[in-house]
Design an enzyme around this catalytic site. Structure first.
Site: not given
Ligand code: GLN
Length: 321
Positions: A80, A83, A204, A256, A274
């Site tokens: 992530s 992102k 992605y 998160y 992660v």
């Protein structure tokens, strides 16, 4: 051809203040000691192979100096943390309105892969730092950029030409990514997805499977901390207004459903993955961390502990200014 990546990041050519050095070295031991308290991500089978006791820490200072500890060169999948790169690319190629007409900028307070609020509260994903938001954002790019374009952009931002696609992680991600598949089709069913679902998802998954190191993330953190310019080469890589947006979303949504607590305790824009990676854009420095043992939110347990120590001892909280 001149090498864009040819920057002085190999050794500590420039001295780092001894207090900074001491604090980072303490943080490294604090982080390493906490790895046993978490678990490595297993929902993507390939990630379960990581060494739970690994921990690496890399600090790149705006003055050109750096500090490195432990497994700072170990390659792991960016997950992530990509992102941030996806958002930077969307701002660059689609602009501010062209991005935020399609994705919101609110913390969700839910797990990174949650579908809940997307289905019940809004047609658009809450923010680009959670799976639904990143998938939506990448759908804005899927018809104008190739994976190779995004790979070059990632290499540039991380000052690391060694970044490649980890094929095993990509395959594992593809095979186990049913929740992300659900997200992409939910976005399509609402009529908001901006490209074809398979193409969007493939991009992605590939972006999550880039192999980076703590050092690559430190470089990314430094560029963001420095307003989008590489302080060592002077090259502008992200527009300064876009950096303000990226930092704001990292601060409010980057960890998160632990983002609020991390904001209070550490107080620097950050983004976790992660795979165990964490990028922090601290005042005057970029910090990259790698510790695959995760807490229940999906953040690296060692990286969070180390950052708490570093921020407290060096007074890095952005609201202390
Ligand atoms: N590839 C992961 C997923 O989509 C990324 C999640 C993360 O790092 N939090 O589930």
């Amino acid at each position: 051809m001149e090498n864009d990546f040819d920057r002085p990041i190999e050794k500590e050519q420039i001295a780092i203040d001894t207090k900074i050095e001491r604090v980072f070295s303490e943080a490294y031991y604090i982080g390493r000691a906490s790895t046993a308290k978490g678990t490595v991500a297993a929902y993507i089978p390939e990630l379960a192979k990581a060494d739970a006791s690994a921990f690496g820490l890399y600090m790149m200072h705006e003055n050109g100096g750096s500090l490195s500890f432990g497994d700072f060169e170990t390659r792991f999948s960016i997950q992530s943390v990509s992102k941030v790169i996806i958002l930077a690319a969307s701002l660059k190629y689609r602009g501010f309105r062209g991005t935020f007409d399609h994705v919101m900028m609110e913390p969700s307070g839910d797990a990174f892969n949650s579908i809940l609020k997307l289905d019940t509260r809004s047609n658009l994903p809450f923010n680009p730092m959670i799976n639904a938001g990143a998938i939506q954002t990448i759908s804005l790019l899927a018809d104008i950029l190739s994976f190779e374009d995004l790979l070059s952009f990632s290499r540039e931002l991380c000052c690391d030409e060694g970044i490649t696609l980890d094929e095993a992680v990509y395959k594992s991600e593809f095979e186990s990514g049913d929740r992300n598949r659900a997200i992409v089709y939910l976005l399509k069913s609402k009529g908001v997805l901006m490209s074809e679902p398979q193409k969007t998802l493939d991009l992605y998954f590939k972006m999550c499977s880039l192999s980076v190191s703590a050092r690559s993330l430190a470089s990314l953190g430094l560029i963001i901390s420095n307003g989008g310019t590489d302080p060592l080469s002077g090259k502008r890589l992200i527009d300064s207004e876009h950096v303000r947006t990226i930092k704001s979303l990292m601060f409010t949504c980057g960890m998160y459903d632990f983002s609020g607590e991390f904001g209070v305790r550490v107080g620097v824009p950050a983004k976790s993955g992660v795979g165990g990676g964490l990028v922090c854009a601290a005042p005057g420095m970029g910090i990259g961390l790698y510790g695959p043992s995760l807490d229940p939110f999906g953040n690296s347990i060692a990286a969070v502990k180390a950052m708490e120590h570093i921020s407290e001892k060096l007074g890095l909280h952005v609201f202390d200014y």
